[in-house]
Write an enzyme that holds these catalytic residues in place. Structure first.
Site, short mmCIF file in Angstrom:
data_model
loop_
_atom_site.label_atom_id
_atom_site.label_comp_id
_atom_site.label_asym_id
_atom_site.label_seq_id
_atom_site.Cartn_x
_atom_site.Cartn_y
_atom_site.Cartn_z
N GLY A 70 0.81 -1.21 0.00
CA GLY A 70 0.00 0.00 0.00
C GLY A 70 0.84 1.26 0.00
O GLY A 70 1.84 1.37 -0.72
N GLY B 16 -1.84 -1.92 -8.60
CA GLY B 16 -1.01 -3.11 -8.44
C GLY B 16 -0.71 -3.79 -9.76
O GLY B 16 0.38 -4.31 -9.97
N ASP B 17 -1.67 -3.75 -10.67
CA ASP B 17 -1.47 -4.34 -12.00
C ASP B 17 -0.46 -3.52 -12.78
O ASP B 17 0.38 -4.07 -13.51
CB ASP B 17 -2.80 -4.39 -12.74
CG ASP B 17 -3.89 -5.05 -11.92
OD1 ASP B 17 -3.59 -6.03 -11.22
OD2 ASP B 17 -5.03 -4.57 -11.96
#
Length: 315
Positions: free
Chosen positions: A222, A251-252
């Site tokens: 995060g 995140g991707d």
């Protein structure tokens, strides 16, 4: 070429709202419609970086047709596997303070014939792939061992596999020794069955995933940064972020940045952090282009702050 496999893609609608109030009529200040699913987002991020990618995914109904159109408009090659059920539609509500509320539909159930067609498409298109990124949840009809089967088949063909999934699908795939897995803090905690309070806890959990079969672990923590643990060492990466607008697909984007930069070592981690930091400052699930990146804001160190308490500890 980076091949992505998204067994449960989606049509994602993102609405920007001032604040989410239950039971009230909320007027959105902005809206977007994007092709979604973790692997699809990886392909979108790779394409935004000017690199070639091909997305393998099952598509059905009007939402599936629209996803194919949207990806084609973004210059992304698509290898669609027709399925009888309609592709799912997801909704995300992005508040002004950065809080995101997501509603994810379950998606269609794949038949055994559709499952075999999906595996066949991966096999057909993997010959030219530098990496195969298998990402997201499994739809109804696919067993938790499905990703493990894909990893084993890919390795037998000489391809490298990046895996971004969770739960039983992740645990079973670890036995097939994926080249890199990319959990977030919650997924990492669930995989080892214990809380994560500090960065040191995350390091130990990542090391445990390596003993379970992962060759490398790229963990998103995060706002605190990202962690890379592999056979050569452990590194911790952070970046300055002016303001978080939406973390959908961040995140991707990080995984795409990691693979674009070679998929190993601190340089790849720096690229992952830069892509993730850029993504959270963009609306909806917009993927960053090279112009959006700020490599100078990224810090990567092998002096991992193991005592740093996570901003959002996982219990």
């Amino acid at each position: 070429m980076i091949l992505t496999v998204t067994p449960n893609p989606s049509l994602d609608r993102t609405y920007e709202v001032p604040v989410l109030e239950r039971g009230e009529v909320i007027r959105a200040s902005g809206e977007r419609m994007d092709p979604g699913g973790k692997g699809v987002n990886v392909s979108r991020a790779v394409a935004a970086a000017g690199r070639r990618t091909l997305a393998v995914l099952p598509l059905g109904g009007a939402p599936g047709a629209l996803i194919a159109e949207l990806l084609d408009a973004q210059g992304i090659e698509v290898a669609p596997v027709p399925v009888a059920g309609a592709t799912r539609s997801n909704i995300a509500l992005a508040e002004a303070d950065g809080v995101l509320t997501k509603i994810n539909a379950p998606g269609p159930e794949l038949t055994p014939a559709e499952e075999e067609s999906l595996l066949g498409a991966v096999r057909t298109h993997s010959a030219d792939a530098l990496w195969i990124a298998c990402c997201g949840s499994l739809p109804q009809g696919l067993a938790p061992s499905w990703y493990a089967d894909v990893v084993a088949r890919a390795h037998s063909g000489g391809a490298r596999i990046a895996l971004d999934t969770s739960g039983p699908a992740l645990l079973q795939a670890l036995r097939a020794r994926p080249d890199v897995v990319k959990p977030n803090a919650e997924e990492l905690s669930a995989a080892v069955g214990r809380p994560l309070v500090t960065v040191g806890d995350a390091v130990k959990a990542a090391e445990e995933l390596r003993t379970m079969g992962a060759r490398a672990v790229l963990a998103s923590l995060g706002a605190d940064g990202q962690l890379l643990v592999d056979g050569k060492g452990t590194w911790f990466g952070t970046a300055r972020v002016a303001a978080v607008r939406s973390n959908v697909g961040a995140g991707d984007s990080s995984l795409a940045g990691f693979l674009i930069a070679g998929g190993s070592g601190p340089e790849a981690l720096a690229s992952a952090v830069a892509h993730g930091a850029a993504a959270v400052q963009l609306p909806g699930s917009v993927m960053p282009t090279p112009a959006d990146l700020d490599p100078a804001s990224v810090t990567v160190t092998s002096d991992v702050p193991v005592d740093l308490v996570l901003t959002e500890p996982v219990s």
